[in-house]
Design an enzyme around this catalytic site. Structure first.
Site, PDB file in Angstrom:
ATOM      1  N   THR B 196       0.882  -1.275  -0.009  1.00 54.42           N
ATOM      2  CA  THR B 196       0.069  -0.152   0.032  1.00 54.42           C
ATOM      3  C   THR B 196       0.813   1.177   0.013  1.00 54.42           C
ATOM      4  OG1 THR B 196      -1.850  -0.999   1.088  1.00 54.42           O
ATOM      5  CG2 THR B 196      -1.498   1.240   1.724  1.00 54.42           C
ATOM      6  N   GLU B 281       8.932  -2.326  -6.515  1.00 60.10           N
ATOM      7  CA  GLU B 281       9.485  -3.779  -6.748  1.00 60.10           C
ATOM      8  C   GLU B 281      10.162  -4.034  -8.099  1.00 60.10           C
ATOM      9  OE1 GLU B 281       6.558  -6.258  -5.822  1.00 60.10           O
ATOM     10  OE2 GLU B 281       6.418  -5.972  -3.879  1.00 60.10           O
ATOM     11  N   ASN B 403       6.701 -10.667  -7.989  1.00 59.86           N
ATOM     12  CA  ASN B 403       5.242 -10.899  -7.586  1.00 59.86           C
ATOM     13  C   ASN B 403       4.433 -12.133  -7.996  1.00 59.86           C
ATOM     14  OD1 ASN B 403       4.093  -8.206  -6.899  1.00 59.86           O
ATOM     15  ND2 ASN B 403       5.423  -7.427  -8.488  1.00 59.86           N
TER      16      ASN B 403
END
Lengths: 408, 408
Positions: B196, B281, B403
């Site tokens: 977040t 990321e 991910n």
């Protein structure tokens, strides 16, 4: 070109076949020199003028062949399609438009047709002038190579695709056997190509242009407009359909006949579209995302597309990770009416979210479901009756490698 | 907490500082046991009640702390913020709401404040109940650890971030020295976390709640709402701002004072937002996309965001590939008014597309520009006066690996 006839005429099934499978169509695919070695020029020709319809990219940056063919098909009649791969003729300005027009003229000359009856499509490198000397020498050779075998044409329209994409259906309409066949190429994008979704459909059914246009719009909505590999819309996307009436029988205009024709057309287009997803760059899985219970069909599609394009969902599916929070979060930002409390999510028959909360004890089974090559994500929003289905792929490291590298 | 004072009061510059840099603020960051080892509980407290404003995720799936704090901040007053990392308290139903309310109550008790003055935020795992025993034992300890050093709090709000994100500005407004400082965490998403964007800003300026709300909305529009890492909007995104007035001086309500305050606030928020992008990321580059000449500011932002979120653009930037066709294609499908013929694209000062056509002879220089860690893409649409700037990252194999994997 093996077209096996269906045993049960009422339920059309996909059979082998391609853009030359319907009566009165021939095709050719040759190498003309746009690419170094691979086939790069295709022709599809009807023996008589046909009804014609097209659906094109909504991108405001439209390649020259798209602009040319949008105008050419507007009259609803065509007899030939000429396609080159290896060069998109996009972002090429006025000279690009002249090149597309010359391509049509060359094909018309080689085939002895009015230029108005020739449609054009291109796919490949963007921003580079079409090598017209190759096209000029190639088109007459392609015309001489025309045959009832549509497989070489299906290969000549490919760019980075790993396999040619062809399919057909055969069904009876009003006591007449009708064939709908087609070929497509995929949506990968590799330097220096900007690839594109192209699909060429042909049928020997007799369908007036206005009816054909509506049937194609419906079929594309549930096939090529219901797939997404990377969310990008190309400058060259084109679907064309020619109906030459050689099957005989009365024109298909409405009622059960039109319903059956549209369903069969959607079936072929859907099969070709799913082949495009399966062949997406770096794709390892075909993912069907079905949304039910949305406020409208439009909202169902919007929700499904948002989930289908979510990088986090796509990477999770690739990794075999049943991370349902990413699906809920994608639904939440999709802009459609939804409430956590009424949202359910399943992988196939396995419910993983009920009323917005994770179902306990299903993680391992959910992870196992994601190991399959085809994944079925079912979403029930519980706010209305809208439903839609879209197809996407997972997102692998391979996708990034292919699309990011200089040398591929 | 080194806050170097600016030499030239008129041009605020980013200085070292954080959420406890402004007068009258203290902070703490401790480990309470939501995570196994890393800091996971932060407090930011003002010595007096402050004006307060918040901006929250637009996702319809909102975590419990977001729902709680949206209501709590509506009155425009707050004195403390309590934040946990490691668990998002999202998709947790009614029990989740009760947990957020209890967190506020625990903090109010430990700090001797009215519960109405405590705001709550969470980030981390989705769909798992908040481990309240850890929170219950942690909050009193965090209250005892409060100090003028805001660096431990900045670490305690992180999830998958590689580095803490803090910044401040100091400037003179109406003859009074004002400090605005803050801390943020990033937008990565890793199993089983749904991370977040969180940002907590504090200032000793005196600003009435209604004015503060508008200033924050403006600052967030040009900072946190102008960045994108993966296009997904989280269930927990929260930006909070407390203004306690301890700098003295008259309330800032309009005119030059408000203009300067808003500009400085935007500067701090922008710095923190760009840190979030840099720490995305698998991100290896910070990419600024500036669109000018759009039909409106809204359309400029929409065009810039479409380019910033295009997988094909992001992978090309990662690969150092000056594939301008992908930028044009993204603009073309962005839905904004545009024409190829009036569109120019530059990398920094290097023009690569003029009037929709590639500039010849610049490929190598363009590729070199993409080797930099910061890339500046300038787009001129030539149809109006709308302008906007957004920041994004490239898309690397690393993003997919992180991910998609089970074990990260």
């Amino acid at each position: 070109m093996n077209v096996s006839t269906m045993t049960e005429a009422d339920i059309p099934k996909i059979v082998e076949g391609n853009a030359a499978s319907a009566r009165g169509f021939r095709a050719a695919g040759i190498h003309c020199g746009v690419k170094r070695e691979k086939p790069d020029l295709a022709l599809v020709v009807s023996e008589v003028p046909a009804s014609a319809a097209g659906v094109f990219t909504t991108n405001k940056v439209k390649a020259a062949p798209v602009r040319y063919t949008q105008r050419a098909v507007a009259g609803g009649r065509a007899q030939a399609v000429v396609v080159n791969s290896g060069n998109a003729n996009a972002c090429t300005g006025e000279p690009g438009l002249a090149d597309s027009a010359e391509m049509a003229k060359l094909a018309a000359g080689a085939l002895g047709l009015d230029v108005e009856l020739v449609l054009v499509a291109s796919t490949g490198v963007i921003g580079v002038p079409l090598p017209m000397e190759a096209i000029r020498s190639g088109i007459p050779r392609a015309a001489r190579a025309l045959s009832p075998d549509g497989t070489s044409a299906a290969r000549a329209i490919l760019t980075t695709d790993k396999f040619p994409k062809t399919a057909a259906v055969r069904l009876e309409i009003d006591g007449v056997e009708v064939t709908i066949g087609g070929m497509a190429k995929g949506a990968g994008m590799i330097h220096p190509n900007m690839a594109t979704t192209l699909c060429f459909l042909t049928t020997d059914a007799s369908v007036p242009p206005a009816v054909l246009r509506r049937a194609l719009a419906r079929a594309v909505a549930d096939s090529f407009n219901a797939i997404t590999v990377d969310g990008d819309t190309s400058t060259n996307d084109t679907v064309l359909l020619l109906a030459n009436g050689r099957a005989g029988g009365p024109p298909i205009t409405n009622g059960e006949a039109l319903h059956r024709f549209t369903a069969a057309l959607t079936l072929v287009a859907g099969e070709l579209a799913r082949m495009v997803v399966r062949d997406g760059e770096g794709a390892t899985k075909l993912v069907e995302i079905a949304v039910e219970g949305a406020a409208s069909e439009l909202e169902a599609r919007q929700a499904a597309m948002t989930v289908a394009n979510s990088l986090l969902v796509k990477t999770a599916l690739h990794g075999g990770e049943p991370n349902w929070g990413r699906i809920l979060a994608a639904l939440g930002r999709s802009g459609v009416e939804m409430r956590e409390e009424t949202t359910d999510v399943s992988f196939g028959e396995l419910e993983i979210v009920r009323g917005g909360l994770g179902v306990t004890g299903v993680w391992d089974a959910a992870a196992a479901a994601l190991e399959e090559k085809e994944i079925f994500v079912r979403i029930r929003l519980g706010v209305g009756n809208g439903a839609a289905k879209v197809w996407t792929s997972d997102l692998s490291e391979e996708y990034v490698r292919i699309n990011g590298s200089y040398t591929s």
